[in-house]
Design an enzyme around this catalytic site. Sequence first.
Site, short mmCIF file in Angstrom:
data_model
loop_
_atom_site.label_atom_id
_atom_site.label_comp_id
_atom_site.label_asym_id
_atom_site.label_seq_id
_atom_site.Cartn_x
_atom_site.Cartn_y
_atom_site.Cartn_z
N CYS A 1 0.84 -1.21 0.00
CA CYS A 1 0.00 0.00 0.00
C CYS A 1 0.86 1.25 0.00
CB CYS A 1 -0.89 0.03 1.23
SG CYS A 1 -2.04 -1.35 1.33
C1 BEZ Z 1 0.63 -4.67 1.81
O1 BEZ Z 1 0.11 -3.59 1.51
O2 BEZ Z 1 1.82 -4.83 1.72
C2 BEZ Z 1 -0.19 -5.81 2.31
C3 BEZ Z 1 -1.35 -5.58 3.02
C4 BEZ Z 1 -2.08 -6.66 3.48
C5 BEZ Z 1 -1.64 -7.97 3.21
C6 BEZ Z 1 -0.50 -8.16 2.47
C7 BEZ Z 1 0.25 -7.09 2.01
#
Ligand code: BEZ
Length: 211
Positions: A45
């Site tokens: 994100c």
């Molecule tokens: C991420 O944004 O890296 C992420 C968020 C939730 C689960 C896996 C990755």
Amino acid sequence: MALQIGDIAPDFTQDSTVGPIHFHEWLGDGWGILFSHPKDFTPVCTTELGAVARLKPEFDKRHCKVLALSVDDVPSHRSWTGDIEDTQKVTMNFPILADPDRKVASLYGMIHPKANDTLTVRSVFFIDPKKKIRAMLTYPASTGRNFAEILRVLDSLQLTDHHQVATPADWTDGKDCVIVPSLSDDDAKAKFPKGWKALRPYLRMTPQPNR
Ligand code: BEZ
């Protein structure tokens, strides 16, 4: 029932990093992209929000506002913004919606319980100036989105609206387009002065009209 292409994007009021957003009013008379993130302070994100901040001038050119959503609250978003700016070397230039009560996530069906009970998947809603949903994408948390593809979809939607062309597989800006099947050859003559190549009667390729 799940939202579908052609539905009016549900309206809402929800707090954000720039204060409360009344969604339809905030969209105004332009395009909008609403996209969800599973959670603050997560690696994928963080890179996605940085990518969108870098591309913001491209969205502006297309009269398209961008609005991120993450289920955390505004203080968390503000604190995360510092990390995004530090690590992605950008200034955050669009709002992040806070959705701790999952109001917007539920309205838009962004929580897929078989993936995760409480966090959103990576949804993208393309919304036109009439507030109609024109396209949707859904990715799992583990796959960061390609925002060049999101701009490409927006370009395709806007071309269809303005020029009655569709865009073929792997089309990118400047490449030949497809004359929509609903347009007769007679009507196409007036509309496409550069002409077209008919590979089949239903497959008419024409240079991109606005280039
Ligand atoms: C991420 O944004 O890296 C992420 C968020 C939730 C689960 C896996 C990755």
